[in-house]
Structure formats: structure tokens, C-alpha cells
Design a protein around this motif. Structure first.
Motif, PDB file in Angstrom:
ATOM      1  N   SER A   6      17.725  46.446  44.271  1.00  0.00           N
ATOM      2  CA  SER A   6      17.804  46.968  45.630  1.00  0.00           C
ATOM      3  C   SER A   6      18.990  46.353  46.353  1.00  0.00           C
ATOM      4  O   SER A   6      19.612  45.412  45.841  1.00  0.00           O
ATOM      5  N   GLY A   7      19.293  46.879  47.526  1.00  0.00           N
ATOM      6  CA  GLY A   7      20.346  46.314  48.348  1.00  0.00           C
ATOM      7  C   GLY A   7      21.636  47.092  48.375  1.00  0.00           C
ATOM      8  O   GLY A   7      22.572  46.730  49.085  1.00  0.00           O
ATOM      9  N   GLY A   8      21.736  48.145  47.586  1.00  0.00           N
ATOM     10  CA  GLY A   8      22.949  48.945  47.583  1.00  0.00           C
ATOM     11  C   GLY A   8      23.130  49.694  48.891  1.00  0.00           C
ATOM     12  O   GLY A   8      22.225  49.773  49.717  1.00  0.00           O
ATOM     13  N   GLY A   9      24.329  50.235  49.068  1.00  0.00           N
ATOM     14  CA  GLY A   9      24.607  50.990  50.277  1.00  0.00           C
ATOM     15  C   GLY A   9      26.081  51.303  50.383  1.00  0.00           C
ATOM     16  O   GLY A   9      26.841  51.090  49.443  1.00  0.00           O
ATOM     17  N   SER A  10      26.461  51.815  51.534  1.00  0.00           N
ATOM     18  CA  SER A  10      27.849  52.168  51.796  1.00  0.00           C
ATOM     19  C   SER A  10      28.469  51.149  52.744  1.00  0.00           C
ATOM     20  O   SER A  10      27.898  50.877  53.806  1.00  0.00           O
ATOM     21  N   VAL A  11      29.604  50.609  52.354  1.00  0.00           N
ATOM     22  CA  VAL A  11      30.293  49.613  53.165  1.00  0.00           C
ATOM     23  C   VAL A  11      31.782  49.933  53.220  1.00  0.00           C
ATOM     24  O   VAL A  11      32.268  50.780  52.476  1.00  0.00           O
ATOM     25  N   GLN A  12      32.475  49.241  54.103  1.00  0.00           N
ATOM     26  CA  GLN A  12      33.923  49.355  54.212  1.00  0.00           C
ATOM     27  C   GLN A  12      34.585  48.282  53.355  1.00  0.00           C
ATOM     28  O   GLN A  12      33.991  47.237  53.081  1.00  0.00           O
ATOM     29  N   PHE A  36      25.346  44.447  35.826  1.00  0.00           N
ATOM     30  CA  PHE A  36      26.320  45.356  35.222  1.00  0.00           C
ATOM     31  C   PHE A  36      26.597  46.471  36.230  1.00  0.00           C
ATOM     32  O   PHE A  36      25.841  46.651  37.177  1.00  0.00           O
ATOM     33  N   ARG A  37      27.666  47.199  36.003  1.00  0.00           N
ATOM     34  CA  ARG A  37      27.947  48.324  36.878  1.00  0.00           C
ATOM     35  C   ARG A  37      28.572  49.463  36.081  1.00  0.00           C
ATOM     36  O   ARG A  37      29.186  49.242  35.038  1.00  0.00           O
ATOM     37  N   GLN A  38      28.393  50.645  36.625  1.00  0.00           N
ATOM     38  CA  GLN A  38      28.967  51.827  35.995  1.00  0.00           C
ATOM     39  C   GLN A  38      29.528  52.732  37.068  1.00  0.00           C
ATOM     40  O   GLN A  38      28.776  53.264  37.898  1.00  0.00           O
ATOM     41  N   ALA A  39      30.831  52.873  37.048  1.00  0.00           N
ATOM     42  CA  ALA A  39      31.518  53.751  37.987  1.00  0.00           C
ATOM     43  C   ALA A  39      31.528  55.176  37.440  1.00  0.00           C
ATOM     44  O   ALA A  39      31.408  55.371  36.217  1.00  0.00           O
ATOM     45  N   PRO A  40      31.679  56.171  38.297  1.00  0.00           N
ATOM     46  CA  PRO A  40      31.702  57.565  37.828  1.00  0.00           C
ATOM     47  C   PRO A  40      32.752  57.789  36.758  1.00  0.00           C
ATOM     48  O   PRO A  40      33.925  57.426  36.933  1.00  0.00           O
ATOM     49  N   PRO A  87      37.379  49.239  47.162  1.00  0.00           N
ATOM     50  CA  PRO A  87      36.943  50.575  46.740  1.00  0.00           C
ATOM     51  C   PRO A  87      36.644  50.661  45.242  1.00  0.00           C
ATOM     52  O   PRO A  87      35.740  51.402  44.829  1.00  0.00           O
ATOM     53  N   GLU A  88      37.361  49.890  44.434  1.00  0.00           N
ATOM     54  CA  GLU A  88      37.117  49.916  42.991  1.00  0.00           C
ATOM     55  C   GLU A  88      35.801  49.249  42.588  1.00  0.00           C
ATOM     56  O   GLU A  88      35.410  49.298  41.425  1.00  0.00           O
ATOM     57  N   ASP A  89      35.100  48.647  43.530  1.00  0.00           N
ATOM     58  CA  ASP A  89      33.772  48.103  43.263  1.00  0.00           C
ATOM     59  C   ASP A  89      32.687  49.184  43.357  1.00  0.00           C
ATOM     60  O   ASP A  89      31.518  48.914  43.072  1.00  0.00           O
ATOM     61  N   THR A  90      33.080  50.367  43.766  1.00  0.00           N
ATOM     62  CA  THR A  90      32.134  51.467  43.874  1.00  0.00           C
ATOM     63  C   THR A  90      31.542  51.798  42.500  1.00  0.00           C
ATOM     64  O   THR A  90      32.270  52.056  41.546  1.00  0.00           O
ATOM     65  N   ALA A  91      30.217  51.752  42.417  1.00  0.00           N
ATOM     66  CA  ALA A  91      29.528  51.980  41.141  1.00  0.00           C
ATOM     67  C   ALA A  91      28.020  51.916  41.369  1.00  0.00           C
ATOM     68  O   ALA A  91      27.557  51.505  42.434  1.00  0.00           O
ATOM     69  N   VAL A  92      27.302  52.292  40.340  1.00  0.00           N
ATOM     70  CA  VAL A  92      25.866  52.003  40.296  1.00  0.00           C
ATOM     71  C   VAL A  92      25.727  50.642  39.633  1.00  0.00           C
ATOM     72  O   VAL A  92      26.261  50.416  38.542  1.00  0.00           O
ATOM     73  N   TYR A  93      25.013  49.757  40.293  1.00  0.00           N
ATOM     74  CA  TYR A  93      24.837  48.399  39.795  1.00  0.00           C
ATOM     75  C   TYR A  93      23.440  48.264  39.190  1.00  0.00           C
ATOM     76  O   TYR A  93      22.443  48.657  39.799  1.00  0.00           O
ATOM     77  N   TYR A  94      23.417  47.684  37.992  1.00  0.00           N
ATOM     78  CA  TYR A  94      22.174  47.502  37.255  1.00  0.00           C
ATOM     79  C   TYR A  94      21.920  46.020  37.004  1.00  0.00           C
ATOM     80  O   TYR A  94      22.847  45.271  36.685  1.00  0.00           O
ATOM     81  N   CYS A  95      20.670  45.621  37.101  1.00  0.00           N
ATOM     82  CA  CYS A  95      20.294  44.282  36.667  1.00  0.00           C
ATOM     83  C   CYS A  95      19.589  44.406  35.321  1.00  0.00           C
ATOM     84  O   CYS A  95      19.032  45.462  34.993  1.00  0.00           O
ATOM     85  N   GLN A 115      16.611  50.120  37.450  1.00  0.00           N
ATOM     86  CA  GLN A 115      16.969  51.527  37.608  1.00  0.00           C
ATOM     87  C   GLN A 115      18.352  51.728  38.217  1.00  0.00           C
ATOM     88  O   GLN A 115      18.863  52.837  38.193  1.00  0.00           O
ATOM     89  N   GLY A 116      18.954  50.703  38.748  1.00  0.00           N
ATOM     90  CA  GLY A 116      20.292  50.842  39.330  1.00  0.00           C
ATOM     91  C   GLY A 116      20.244  51.068  40.829  1.00  0.00           C
ATOM     92  O   GLY A 116      19.328  51.703  41.351  1.00  0.00           O
ATOM     93  N   THR A 117      21.245  50.549  41.512  1.00  0.00           N
ATOM     94  CA  THR A 117      21.377  50.756  42.952  1.00  0.00           C
ATOM     95  C   THR A 117      22.841  51.091  43.235  1.00  0.00           C
ATOM     96  O   THR A 117      23.749  50.445  42.705  1.00  0.00           O
ATOM     97  N   LEU A 118      23.065  52.109  44.042  1.00  0.00           N
ATOM     98  CA  LEU A 118      24.413  52.625  44.274  1.00  0.00           C
ATOM     99  C   LEU A 118      25.123  51.834  45.363  1.00  0.00           C
ATOM    100  O   LEU A 118      24.589  51.634  46.458  1.00  0.00           O
ATOM    101  N   VAL A 119      26.345  51.425  45.048  1.00  0.00           N
ATOM    102  CA  VAL A 119      27.208  50.750  46.005  1.00  0.00           C
ATOM    103  C   VAL A 119      28.468  51.586  46.176  1.00  0.00           C
ATOM    104  O   VAL A 119      29.127  51.915  45.189  1.00  0.00           O
ATOM    105  N   THR A 120      28.775  51.922  47.408  1.00  0.00           N
ATOM    106  CA  THR A 120      29.963  52.710  47.706  1.00  0.00           C
ATOM    107  C   THR A 120      30.828  51.939  48.692  1.00  0.00           C
ATOM    108  O   THR A 120      30.349  51.539  49.754  1.00  0.00           O
ATOM    109  N   VAL A 121      32.088  51.741  48.327  1.00  0.00           N
ATOM    110  CA  VAL A 121      33.018  51.016  49.180  1.00  0.00           C
ATOM    111  C   VAL A 121      34.148  51.965  49.567  1.00  0.00           C
ATOM    112  O   VAL A 121      34.860  52.473  48.704  1.00  0.00           O
ATOM    113  N   SER A 122      34.299  52.174  50.847  1.00  0.00           N
ATOM    114  CA  SER A 122      35.337  53.076  51.318  1.00  0.00           C
ATOM    115  C   SER A 122      36.501  52.273  51.900  1.00  0.00           C
ATOM    116  O   SER A 122      36.313  51.181  52.428  1.00  0.00           O
ATOM    117  N   SER A 123      37.680  52.867  51.813  1.00  0.00           N
ATOM    118  CA  SER A 123      38.884  52.156  52.281  1.00  0.00           C
ATOM    119  C   SER A 123      39.152  52.420  53.749  1.00  0.00           C
ATOM    120  O   SER A 123      38.525  53.251  54.376  1.00  0.00           O
TER     121      SER A 123
END
Length: 123
Positions: A6-12, A36-40, A87-95, A115-123
Motif C-alpha cells: 500500500s501507499g502508492g499514489g500520484s506525486v510531483q 521490485f517495480r515494473q514500468a509500462p 518521473p522514471e520512478d513511475t511503475a507498479v511497485y511490488y513487495c 499485489q503491487g501498488t501504482l506510483v506515478t511521478v509527474s514532471s
């Protein structure tokens, strides 16, 4: 054994975020854990790992100095503190958890995954 991330979200860019992963179904603490993480469109990659007691940690070069892994065994919880996000940290993060006390070198050694939690970093 179940892992709940848990804890994912959208940040700047430049912001911080902390991910958590709660482990249930285990009575022992003799297992390493990792993030671990997996970007699109990309393969899953290792981010950080921690030994059974939190005493030994590994962080991938591309996040070193920005990300910190830790665990609180009294709460059966794993953390990933992410600072100065890009922005390159944007991914689904898995434990994930692995048998044995120390972080394995192979992703295939991790037996249980959240199950993964989505992290989105916008510029």
C-alpha cells in the motif's frame, strides 16, 4: 502467506512517498524481503532488499541515495521510503519475501509476492 502493499499514489517530481507492505500468515521472521517495480512496457526490476532483521540492506544503483528500505518485524511490515522522486520512478511497485535470512541475488528466489501498488511521478 499473504503480502499486502500500500501507499502508492500520484506525486510531483521531487516529492516523497512511503510504501508499506504487511505480511500475514507467518509466525517466524527468518525471511528476507524486497521491493521490485515494473514500468509500462518494461521488465520487472529489483529496487531494494533487506535481511531478516533489517541489518543488511541492498539498494539498486538507480535509486541509491533516494530510496531507503526498512522493516519493522514487530508490525510484520516492510517499508520503502522514496525521496526526490523522478518521473522514471513511475511503475507498479511490488513487495516480495524470500526464504532465508539474506537477500537472494535472483528474483526467482522470492516465493511470495504482493499485489503491487501504482506510483506515478509527474514532471
Amino acid at each position: 502467506v499473504q503480502l499486502q502493499a500500500s501507499g502508492g499514489g500520484s506525486v510531483q517530481a521531487g516529492d516523497s512517498l512511503r510504501l508499506s507492505c504487511t505480511v500475514s500468515g507467518r509466525t517466524d521472521r527468518d525471511y528476507a524481503m524486497g521491493w521490485f517495480r515494473q514500468a509500462p512496457g518494461k521488465e520487472r526490476e529489483f529496487v531494494a532488499g533487506v535481511s531478516w532483521n533489517g541489518g543488511v540492506t541492498y539498494v539498486a544503483e538507480y535509486v541509491k541515495g533516494r530510496f531507503t528500505i526498512s522493516r519493522d518485524n514487530s508490525k510484520n511490515t516492510l517499508y520503502l521510503q522514496m525521496n526526490s522522486m523522478k518521473p522514471e520512478d513511475t511503475a507498479v511497485y511490488y513487495c516480495a519475501s524470500a526464504p532465508g535470512r539474506y537477500t537472494p541475488s535472483s528474483m526467482a528466489s522470492y516465493a511470495f509476492w504482493g499485489q503491487g501498488t501504482l506510483v506515478t511521478v509527474s514532471s
